[in-house]
Scaffold this active site. Structure first.
Site, PDB file in Angstrom:
ATOM      1  N   GLU A 155     -15.261   1.812  15.628  1.00  0.00           N
ATOM      2  CA  GLU A 155     -16.031   3.050  15.492  1.00  0.00           C
ATOM      3  C   GLU A 155     -15.440   3.766  14.296  1.00  0.00           C
ATOM      4  O   GLU A 155     -14.333   4.297  14.350  1.00  0.00           O
ATOM      5  CB  GLU A 155     -15.925   3.877  16.777  1.00  0.00           C
ATOM      6  CG  GLU A 155     -16.998   4.973  16.860  1.00  0.00           C
ATOM      7  CD  GLU A 155     -16.550   6.267  16.217  1.00  0.00           C
ATOM      8  OE1 GLU A 155     -16.954   6.508  15.059  1.00  0.00           O
ATOM      9  OE2 GLU A 155     -15.799   7.023  16.847  1.00  0.00           O
ATOM     10  N   CYS A 165     -16.429  12.594  13.607  1.00  0.00           N
ATOM     11  CA  CYS A 165     -17.188  11.567  12.889  1.00  0.00           C
ATOM     12  C   CYS A 165     -18.690  11.766  13.051  1.00  0.00           C
ATOM     13  O   CYS A 165     -19.478  11.332  12.212  1.00  0.00           O
ATOM     14  CB  CYS A 165     -16.776  10.177  13.357  1.00  0.00           C
ATOM     15  SG  CYS A 165     -16.912   9.926  15.135  1.00  0.00           S
TER      16      CYS A 165
END
Length: 476
Positions: free
Chosen positions: A247, A281
């Site tokens: 990720e 993010c």
């Protein structure tokens, strides 16, 4: 507060001594934490390997009960965990409390998924055999987590790993190890056996993780962090063909159409951009606002930005510090370059004067060129650059003009139009008239260089499993 390594169920000092954890709001030392070295890392893998067979064979119901208990313990200690996150990460206490609730949900969700590991059975097309499909735990898992969500990034990996029957070695970010150790202590209290979870804080992250990925006893790696570091880990994982989940970075577009509910869009923007000070993010990184509504949107959003209170979390402020002095420099450089290229600071919040903390003022930029660095790079700070658009085809091209594809946001009162734009954007997750995309029951992950694999939902469990089948002879 635990400050030692956790190896084979024992709290112990690190062979490399200790390192200080700093409060980014003041620069003061919070605690001194055990510093693991390569020998400590090897001991952690040995413990996880020794515990694997027993844990994988533990009935799913028993593993489920432990994870459910971990959820209950996290909720019991929610306030103290939030204070710990606020101290070592710097985020506002309200954000920290929300993170604890979100993080705990992964224990609850995977306690429920744990007992529902699927399979399949049926006749082969030729009729001469039966196909039996099952799943088994992948093995010892390496978990590497970042500093920006020190609780949620851990439970999002630990919960499915343990639910699947894997054992794990965890390396938390050196900036925020205290939350990781606190969660590990709760898992021990919940009944996790010795060696099933091992935690090694370290200042030698590259060497420790590289040693784990080279270890033949390791079969899985799950990493959350920057794209460059993820690329480096993928190269190491390739040597042993490890099962990987990545990720990585994001560059989320936030689209506002001319028919959007601007009150809702501004409310969503405040969450998508300024939650955790923009250090996420999934944070909205660039705002594409239709030319017909851009002035009103900027006025409304700017008014909210100027209301934001910036300062230490313990004092109840909305926005805390960035994680480090270097982060302040990098965000400031992006803003300065944007202004030099023609952008304008239309609204800005105040920051504490004379503070030693890593504070950066929430800032709204208008007239930003699409090719500006503040648009093309992940900001990781409380800065919202506004780009104007008119043509939908051009909008989608600008939104997709990046190697990242983690999250996106679309606001429009025409749901069909919103979904059309959402489907055209290359992103693994899209918030439609919503400023948050994360949910333990949904598959979290990105496209392109934003990652490989998904966390959460049923697929989050499958990331820590190997699928296999048995071909059973069957006479007609």
């Amino acid at each position: 507060m635990r400050t030692e390594l956790l190896v084979d169920g024992q709290w112990r000092p690190g062979r490399a001594g200790a390192f200080d954890v700093m409060d980014p709001a003041t620069g003061a030392t919070i605690a001194s934490v055990a510093n693991g070295d390569l020998a400590d890392a090897g001991d952690a893998v040995a413990a996880a390997d020794a515990a694997f067979a027993g844990w994988a064979a533990t009935p799913a119901r028993d593993r489920s009960d432990i994870l459910r208990r971990a959820f209950e313990l996290m909720m019991r200690d929610a306030d103290s965990l939030a204070e710990l996150i606020a101290a070592e990460n710097g985020k506002a206490v309200g954000d920290a409390r929300s993170e604890v609730t979100y993080a705990a949900e992964f224990f609850r969700w995977f306690s429920e998924e744990c007992v529902r590991s699927g399979g399949d059975y049926g006749p082969a097309p030729t009729g001469g055999s039966r196909t039996l499909v099952t799943h088994k735990a992948a093995g010892v898992a390496v978990l590497v987590t970042p500093w920006n969500f020190p609780a949620a990034m851990i439970t999002r990996k630990v919960a499915p790993a343990l639910a699947a029957g894997c054992t794990a070695v965890l390396k938390p970010a050196r900036e925020t190890p205290l939350t990781a150790l606190a969660i590990a202590a709760l898992l021990i209290e919940a009944g996790v056996p010795d060696g099933v979870l091992n935690v090694v804080p370290t200042t030698e992250s590259r060497r420790v993780v590289a040693s784990w990925l080279a270890d033949p006893r390791v079969r899985k790696v799950s990493f959350t962090g920057s794209t460059p570091v993820g690329q480096a880990l993928l190269r190491l994982a390739a040597d042993r063909v490890l099962n990987t989940s990545m990720e990585l970075g994001g560059n989320a577009p936030f689209v506002v159409t001319d028919d959007a509910d601007l009150e809702a869009a501004v409310s969503g923007a405040m969450v998508a951009k300024f939650r955790s000070g923009g250090q996420a993010c999934t944070a909205a990184n660039r705002f594409y606002v239709h030319a017909d509504v851009v002035d009103e949107f900027v006025d409304r959003l700017g008014a909210e930005v100027e209301k934001l209170s910036v300062g230490p979390a313990r004092d109840g402020h909305d926005i805390g510090p960035l994680i480090s002095p270097q982060a302040v420099i990098e965000v400031g450089a992006l803003v300065e370059a944007a202004v030099a290229s023609g952008a304008r600071i239309s609204h800005i919040a105040g920051i504490p004067e004379g503070s030693a903390g890593n504070f950066y003022p929430p800032t709204l930029l208008t007239g930003v060129p699409h090719d500006a660095g503040v648009v093309r790079e992940e900001i990781f700070g409380p800065v919202a650059p506004i780009v104007t658009w008119r043509d939908e085809t051009e909008l989608v091209a600008m939104a997709n003009d990046t190697e990242m594809g983690l999250a996106a946001y679309v606001y429009s009162d025409d749901l069909q139009r919103a979904l059309r734009i959402a489907e055209a954007i290359d992103a693994g997750m899209v918030g439609v008239n919503r400023g948050i995309v994360s949910d333990p029951s949904a598959p979290f992950g990105g496209m392109k260089q934003s990652g490989i694999g998904r966390e959460g939902a049923r697929v989050g469990l499958e990331e820590f499993q190997e699928t296999r089948y048995f071909s059973v002879g069957w006479s007609s």
